[in-house]
Enzyme design. Structure first.
Site, mmCIF file in Angstrom:
data_model
loop_
_atom_site.group_PDB
_atom_site.id
_atom_site.type_symbol
_atom_site.label_atom_id
_atom_site.label_comp_id
_atom_site.label_asym_id
_atom_site.label_seq_id
_atom_site.Cartn_x
_atom_site.Cartn_y
_atom_site.Cartn_z
ATOM 1 N N ARG A 31 0.821 -1.220 0.000
ATOM 2 C CA ARG A 31 0.000 0.000 0.000
ATOM 3 C C ARG A 31 0.852 1.265 0.000
ATOM 4 N NH1 ARG A 31 -2.114 -3.730 -1.107
ATOM 5 N NH2 ARG A 31 -3.992 -4.717 -0.319
ATOM 6 N N GLU A 39 -5.342 4.161 5.973
ATOM 7 C CA GLU A 39 -5.075 3.998 4.545
ATOM 8 C C GLU A 39 -5.482 5.221 3.740
ATOM 9 O OE1 GLU A 39 -6.022 0.744 1.006
ATOM 10 O OE2 GLU A 39 -5.908 0.114 3.095
ATOM 11 N N SER A 69 -11.286 -0.114 3.056
ATOM 12 C CA SER A 69 -10.489 -0.475 4.237
ATOM 13 C C SER A 69 -9.843 0.788 4.801
ATOM 14 C CB SER A 69 -9.416 -1.495 3.863
ATOM 15 O OG SER A 69 -10.012 -2.695 3.419
#
Length: 376
Positions: free
Chosen positions: A175, A368, A257
């Site tokens: 990520r 995130e 998420s």
């Protein structure tokens, strides 16, 4: 794709409320909104804002942003450049496909499945636009975009020129990427113009790497299935978790998420297991453990589940209902707007969850989505 001309016309400015441009549906007004429908217009709009010394925020799908209730005191450039161009396709080299930054990601995945291009089918249903995917190194169900990206063409705001990055230059990790970690005047240095993908020409998917997905398909992990079957199975998994956008379903008024899965050193995971045993009992559930690759020094890392930590710290599905902000009723990893939440409401819930997990397990969750105008 041609290089922008020396003096392209700058798109006309508008006004907008950022809540209307993000999937979380929070955020105050932008001082100025400019819509760019081509790479040339995108470069021109960014260059004009930089030349004027204005704060700049580039928005495409808005699926990874939590903008403050004060809005953004500068120029917001809305990326709406779309197009998919096949530069080559053969069974030896695969399909080399160049995609404009504003193309909706799932539209591209659907086209890949229809065309028999394998490698991104497990990324079906992810909201947002193609240009955002290399920034976050978007991934799901065992696939990441870094596995198929061949080139990323960007406008470098610092050097004021167009550049092309190859995968080795992108610093892809879980990520994360070079594009996420570098900034210029407070926001991203690199503005993605287009992304080129190298995809396998095949009727079957890449090997199914995710256990739940394999179970849903009725196959063993590592099996390959028809591309359309893989896509539909992924969409079904995502729908069950509230991860496919639906304006009528507040479980999808989210950034997907909200926290990344923690990457721990083995000793840190052992400490987590010990804390879990003290909290949940010696015969209680054990924190998940998955391969997490290595850190910059080459040391082994262990990945664990943020959703597991959130749930076992006492924040179950639907925590916070009736709202205004609450965890999804379908998945603990999604923080949702129940219809009238402010950005402050979302941040308050995120802090409560993050701090609760830290207190229970000694692990600090990392958000995130990108926060604009405020911090977690």
């Amino acid at each position: 794709m041609s290089t922008p001309s020396t003096s392209p016309a700058t798109p006309a400015a508008e006004t907008a409320r950022l809540a209307d441009l993000t999937t979380m549906h929070v955020g105050g007004p932008a001082t100025r909104l400019v819509t760019a429908t081509s790479s040339d217009e995108l470069v021109a709009a960014v260059r004009a804002a930089d030349d004027a010394g204005e704060p700049l925020l580039v928005v495409s799908g808005g699926s990874n942003l939590v903008v403050s209730d004060d809005g953004f005191p500068g120029t917001v450039v809305l990326v709406r450049s779309e197009g998919i161009a096949v530069e080559s396709a053969d069974y030896c080299g695969g399909a080399f496909v160049r995609v404009q930054a504003g193309t909706p990601w799932d539209d591209f995945v659907a086209e890949a499945v229809r065309s028999g291009w394998a490698g991104i089918e497990a990324l079906s249903g992810i909201p947002g636009a193609v240009g955002a995917t290399p920034v976050q190194n978007v991934g799901a169900y065992g696939q990441e975009v870094s596995q198929t990206i061949a080139q990323v063409r960007v406008y470098d705001r610092e050097q004021q020129r167009i550049r092309t990055f190859f995968p080795v230059d992108c610093r892809f990790s879980y990520r994360h990427s070079l594009f996420k970690e570098t900034s210029h005047r407070g926001t991203g240095r690199y503005v993605v113009l287009e992304v080129a993908f190298q995809l396998e020409i095949a009727d079957l998917s890449r090997p199914i790497a995710y256990a739940d997905l394999a179970a849903g398909l009725g196959v063993e992990q590592g099996a390959r299935v028809p591309l359309a079957d893989a896509r539909e199975a992924v969409l079904e998994q995502r729908r069950r978790r509230g991860m496919v956008l639906d304006p009528a379903d507040h479980d999808t008024w989210s950034c997907g998420s909200f926290f990344t899965n923690p990457l721990l050193r083995p000793a840190e995971h052992d400490a987590l297991v010990a804390r879990a045993a003290a909290l949940l009992g010696p015969d209680g559930p054990v924190p998940p453990r998955f391969p997490g690759g290595t850190d910059d020094s080459g040391a082994e890392l262990v990945k664990t589940s943020a959703a597991w930590l959130i749930d076992k710290a006492g924040f179950g599905k639907g925590y916070g209902l009736p709202g205004p902000a609450a965890l999804s009723t379908k998945h603990t990893l999604a923080l949702t707007n129940r219809g009238h939440a402010t950005a402050a409401d979302v941040v308050a819930l995120a802090r409560e969850v993050r701090d609760g997990v830290q207190q229970a397990f000694g692990v600090t969750l990392v958000n995130e989505p990108v926060f604009v105008g405020h911090e977690l």
